[in-house]
Design a protein around this motif. Sequence first.
Motif, PDB file in Angstrom:
ATOM      1  N   ALA A 332      10.591  -5.881 -11.066  1.00 34.82           N
ATOM      2  CA  ALA A 332       9.234  -6.222 -11.494  1.00 34.82           C
ATOM      3  C   ALA A 332       8.316  -6.344 -10.288  1.00 34.82           C
ATOM      4  O   ALA A 332       7.144  -5.919 -10.329  1.00 34.82           O
ATOM      5  CB  ALA A 332       9.241  -7.531 -12.286  1.00 34.82           C
ATOM      6  N   LEU A 333       8.842  -6.921  -9.191  1.00 38.28           N
ATOM      7  CA  LEU A 333       8.043  -7.053  -7.971  1.00 38.28           C
ATOM      8  C   LEU A 333       7.724  -5.679  -7.398  1.00 38.28           C
ATOM      9  O   LEU A 333       6.598  -5.419  -6.955  1.00 38.28           O
ATOM     10  CB  LEU A 333       8.802  -7.890  -6.941  1.00 38.28           C
ATOM     11  N   ASN A 334       8.723  -4.788  -7.411  1.00 35.96           N
ATOM     12  CA  ASN A 334       8.499  -3.421  -6.924  1.00 35.96           C
ATOM     13  C   ASN A 334       7.453  -2.706  -7.778  1.00 35.96           C
ATOM     14  O   ASN A 334       6.590  -1.982  -7.260  1.00 35.96           O
ATOM     15  CB  ASN A 334       9.814  -2.653  -6.944  1.00 35.96           C
ATOM     16  N   ALA A 335       7.516  -2.939  -9.084  1.00 35.25           N
ATOM     17  CA  ALA A 335       6.521  -2.335  -9.990  1.00 35.25           C
ATOM     18  C   ALA A 335       5.135  -2.876  -9.671  1.00 35.25           C
ATOM     19  O   ALA A 335       4.136  -2.122  -9.705  1.00 35.25           O
ATOM     20  CB  ALA A 335       6.891  -2.630 -11.435  1.00 35.25           C
ATOM     21  N   GLN A 336       5.025  -4.146  -9.352  1.00 34.33           N
ATOM     22  CA  GLN A 336       3.727  -4.742  -8.990  1.00 34.33           C
ATOM     23  C   GLN A 336       3.171  -4.087  -7.729  1.00 34.33           C
ATOM     24  O   GLN A 336       1.970  -3.825  -7.624  1.00 34.33           O
ATOM     25  CB  GLN A 336       3.876  -6.244  -8.761  1.00 34.33           C
ATOM     26  N   SER A 337       4.048  -3.851  -6.767  1.00 36.02           N
ATOM     27  CA  SER A 337       3.616  -3.212  -5.521  1.00 36.02           C
ATOM     28  C   SER A 337       3.087  -1.804  -5.800  1.00 36.02           C
ATOM     29  O   SER A 337       2.020  -1.411  -5.295  1.00 36.02           O
ATOM     30  CB  SER A 337       4.790  -3.152  -4.546  1.00 36.02           C
ATOM     31  N   GLN A 338       3.821  -1.064  -6.620  1.00 32.67           N
ATOM     32  CA  GLN A 338       3.373   0.301  -6.953  1.00 32.67           C
ATOM     33  C   GLN A 338       2.091   0.286  -7.776  1.00 32.67           C
ATOM     34  O   GLN A 338       1.241   1.176  -7.637  1.00 32.67           O
ATOM     35  CB  GLN A 338       4.499   1.026  -7.690  1.00 32.67           C
ATOM     36  N   GLN A 339       1.955  -0.736  -8.612  1.00 32.52           N
ATOM     37  CA  GLN A 339       0.714  -0.875  -9.381  1.00 32.52           C
ATOM     38  C   GLN A 339      -0.483  -1.131  -8.470  1.00 32.52           C
ATOM     39  O   GLN A 339      -1.592  -0.664  -8.726  1.00 32.52           O
ATOM     40  CB  GLN A 339       0.854  -2.013 -10.395  1.00 32.52           C
ATOM     41  N   LEU A 340      -0.247  -1.886  -7.395  1.00 32.97           N
ATOM     42  CA  LEU A 340      -1.326  -2.130  -6.427  1.00 32.97           C
ATOM     43  C   LEU A 340      -1.776  -0.821  -5.788  1.00 32.97           C
ATOM     44  O   LEU A 340      -2.976  -0.591  -5.586  1.00 32.97           O
ATOM     45  CB  LEU A 340      -0.859  -3.108  -5.345  1.00 32.97           C
ATOM     46  N   PHE A 341      -0.782   0.030  -5.475  1.00 32.71           N
ATOM     47  CA  PHE A 341      -1.163   1.328  -4.891  1.00 32.71           C
ATOM     48  C   PHE A 341      -1.917   2.179  -5.914  1.00 32.71           C
ATOM     49  O   PHE A 341      -2.908   2.835  -5.570  1.00 32.71           O
ATOM     50  CB  PHE A 341       0.085   2.067  -4.409  1.00 32.71           C
ATOM     51  N   SER A 342      -1.450   2.149  -7.158  1.00 31.80           N
ATOM     52  CA  SER A 342      -2.153   2.894  -8.212  1.00 31.80           C
ATOM     53  C   SER A 342      -3.564   2.360  -8.384  1.00 31.80           C
ATOM     54  O   SER A 342      -4.524   3.136  -8.616  1.00 31.80           O
ATOM     55  CB  SER A 342      -1.387   2.789  -9.538  1.00 31.80           C
ATOM     56  N   LEU A 343      -3.698   1.030  -8.258  1.00 34.29           N
ATOM     57  CA  LEU A 343      -5.026   0.416  -8.364  1.00 34.29           C
ATOM     58  C   LEU A 343      -5.915   0.860  -7.204  1.00 34.29           C
ATOM     59  O   LEU A 343      -7.110   1.112  -7.380  1.00 34.29           O
ATOM     60  CB  LEU A 343      -4.877  -1.107  -8.371  1.00 34.29           C
ATOM     61  N   LEU A 344      -5.311   0.980  -6.000  1.00 33.29           N
ATOM     62  CA  LEU A 344      -6.058   1.472  -4.844  1.00 33.29           C
ATOM     63  C   LEU A 344      -6.533   2.892  -5.087  1.00 33.29           C
ATOM     64  O   LEU A 344      -7.710   3.229  -4.811  1.00 33.29           O
ATOM     65  CB  LEU A 344      -5.167   1.394  -3.600  1.00 33.29           C
ATOM     66  N   PHE A 560       4.042   1.804  -2.093  1.00 29.57           N
ATOM     67  CA  PHE A 560       4.602   2.688  -3.121  1.00 29.57           C
ATOM     68  C   PHE A 560       5.957   3.290  -2.770  1.00 29.57           C
ATOM     69  O   PHE A 560       6.842   3.375  -3.622  1.00 29.57           O
ATOM     70  CB  PHE A 560       3.613   3.813  -3.415  1.00 29.57           C
ATOM     71  N   LEU A 561       6.126   3.687  -1.534  1.00 29.55           N
ATOM     72  CA  LEU A 561       7.324   4.436  -1.180  1.00 29.55           C
ATOM     73  C   LEU A 561       8.549   3.525  -1.042  1.00 29.55           C
ATOM     74  O   LEU A 561       8.487   2.328  -1.329  1.00 29.55           O
ATOM     75  CB  LEU A 561       7.076   5.220   0.114  1.00 29.55           C
ATOM     76  N   HIS A 562       9.667   4.111  -0.578  1.00 31.88           N
ATOM     77  CA  HIS A 562      10.960   3.416  -0.570  1.00 31.88           C
ATOM     78  C   HIS A 562      10.931   2.106   0.225  1.00 31.88           C
ATOM     79  O   HIS A 562      11.538   1.115  -0.159  1.00 31.88           O
ATOM     80  CB  HIS A 562      12.025   4.348   0.005  1.00 31.88           C
ATOM     81  N   ASN A 563      10.217   2.128   1.328  1.00 27.22           N
ATOM     82  CA  ASN A 563      10.190   0.940   2.187  1.00 27.22           C
ATOM     83  C   ASN A 563       8.928   0.112   1.940  1.00 27.22           C
ATOM     84  O   ASN A 563       8.354  -0.453   2.874  1.00 27.22           O
ATOM     85  CB  ASN A 563      10.263   1.361   3.665  1.00 27.22           C
ATOM     86  N   ASN A 564       8.524   0.030   0.670  1.00 21.55           N
ATOM     87  CA  ASN A 564       7.282  -0.692   0.379  1.00 21.55           C
ATOM     88  C   ASN A 564       7.448  -2.195   0.594  1.00 21.55           C
ATOM     89  O   ASN A 564       8.537  -2.697   0.831  1.00 21.55           O
ATOM     90  CB  ASN A 564       6.774  -0.382  -1.038  1.00 21.55           C
ATOM     91  N   ILE A 565       6.342  -2.889   0.509  1.00 22.94           N
ATOM     92  CA  ILE A 565       6.315  -4.316   0.835  1.00 22.94           C
ATOM     93  C   ILE A 565       7.209  -5.140  -0.103  1.00 22.94           C
ATOM     94  O   ILE A 565       7.785  -6.147   0.306  1.00 22.94           O
ATOM     95  CB  ILE A 565       4.849  -4.826   0.800  1.00 22.94           C
ATOM     96  N   ALA A 566       7.341  -4.706  -1.348  1.00 20.40           N
ATOM     97  CA  ALA A 566       8.174  -5.436  -2.314  1.00 20.40           C
ATOM     98  C   ALA A 566       9.642  -5.336  -1.932  1.00 20.40           C
ATOM     99  O   ALA A 566      10.364  -6.344  -1.868  1.00 20.40           O
ATOM    100  CB  ALA A 566       7.956  -4.888  -3.717  1.00 20.40           C
ATOM    101  N   LYS A 567      10.110  -4.121  -1.676  1.00 19.91           N
ATOM    102  CA  LYS A 567      11.510  -3.935  -1.323  1.00 19.91           C
ATOM    103  C   LYS A 567      11.838  -4.589   0.019  1.00 19.91           C
ATOM    104  O   LYS A 567      12.923  -5.144   0.207  1.00 19.91           O
ATOM    105  CB  LYS A 567      11.851  -2.449  -1.308  1.00 19.91           C
TER     106      LYS A 567
END
Length: 607
Positions: A332-344, A560-567
């Motif tokens: 869920a945290l990883n999804a939030q991080s990717q959502q932030l990028f999508s929002l950007l 968004f990518l593999h080494n994103n802030i969430a992971k």
Amino acid sequence: MSILQDFIAQFSALRYQNPLAQKILATRALLSQHFALDSADMSKFDKLLSELNAPLKVAVIGQFSSGKSTFLNALLGEEILPSGIIPLTSKVCEIGYGENLHLEIFYKDGTHSFAPLDFLERADPLINAQISHYKLFAPLPLLQEITFLDTPGFNSQNQEDTEVSNAILQEVDGIIWVSLIDNVGKNSEREILYNHIRHYRAKSLCVLNQKDRLKNAAEIETSLNYAREAFSGIFEEIIAISAKNALSAKTQSNSQRAQQFYEDSAIVEVFEFLHTHLMPQKAQNKEHRTLYALRALVLKYYRRLHIPQIYLRRLEGILEGYGALDSMQAQALNAQSQQLFSLLESRLLTLTQQIFSEITRVTMTFSKSAKNALGLKTTQMYEKEVYVLPLDSVLNALQRQDSPLIAEWHKLFLALKQFGAEFVREIPSFGELLQEWEKQALGTHPRGTPLFLPYVLSLPVHLQEWLVQTHTIALDFSSVMDRISSSLHSRTHELAQLLDKTLKNAIKLVCLELDSKIAKGVQAYQKDSERFPLYEPSMENIRDMLQNAIGLEYYQERLFLHNNIAKALVREIESTLASVREEHLERLRALMARNDEILGALKLVMK
């Protein structure tokens, strides 16, 4: 006489060969090595040691006026005890060996004093009420091997006397019940024996005193048979004696007559019972009681360590599971991080559309050179629509703080700053887990109460030190989580601030670049319209320019990518907590291994 001498000789030889002393000392050493033994338990060890070589302890019991004092004097071979000692005092009198004849009085308040022997006959009732018990010492060889206890018995109206007598019966090595041969087997006597003596049959002897009052051997045998039937199942043996004749043997000047009195008294049968029955039984019973007492002591301290060990294993389970994050929450945290990028990306698209919408078309006049039919150079003027970006008004509109566009971007900045904070907060506090564990482990002696320190001091030293410092486990985890939270806060705020600053510069840069491209296109078109068409900006152009200006790949990598802030956050939490966890698990397991080693040693002692 020879039987008594033989008994004393054998007993003296055995008293220095008791193998239990080493067992007692080894057990005390083992417990003292790991625990702070309390004074009561140290006293128990001292008592066990002292009792190993203690004389045979025999309780002499009987109803009032049964001739106990005369019987005891007959055993001792001296008329030491005054007649009627028990009726007068109703206190226990321990008769043991001393270098000289004296009486020691022990009071209930813990004090003691010495008094003449006749004090037993003239004790004041008020003073007697304050007395706990007596000890009478006499320089008689028999008392070096046997201690006699003259007890108040069970037919007193005082319940305390009965309780004291019962307690004595449990501790002594032998019991001699003295009864008058011509008055034996009364209901009151049988009731007492059935209620109090029958449990100790293996170490009990019934002495029917004053057989000299009967006419002949037939009457004596009749009385014995009656007693055997009346006291069936209560005594190991029943014998008839004459304490009077035994004492009379001492006063006879004629040796043959003295020998005859002694043989007629049958007192030798009492010594035979002591020698052949109680003495071997004492060694066996002493071993049993000693080992039982040692097991009880060891078990007491075994439990002190075994129970904490159970809770330490539970803590081990808590530690092993701590730091293993919930996979669903991590996803869920990883999804939030990717959502932030999508929002950007969505914000950039909106900005692209906003800039594109500000581009207008204006009509400009251009000149074009050409040759006429005569070959002369001519200039033609014509009008053409050209893209124009009103730079100042666009910049003002896009960078105004109260604009809806900027407000949406601020929401994104805020979301970036707050990213992961709730996830970190939802990780259970190890301090709370430890507090709940302590509530169960410490039970009725929780930390912070007066009962905590005494409980801790009852544990082995190595466990004391660890338990006092258990709060450091929570502090270490808390410190780690604080560092993680601080690091996360720093990274997300830096990322939001960088995006904020980059956005302002990117808008200005893209607008200037668009304006420059439009202007350069017009200039080039003016010079050579055939070679250089006018610049026509598209949404794709503006989007690409914005993405390059803002460094979208940088944010894509972090959001968004593999080494994103969430992971990265999940890996940091798991690895850092694992490091602290393994450090404390190593200490805890070493502690439990030490506990198991001690418990194993205590188990061997209890076998």
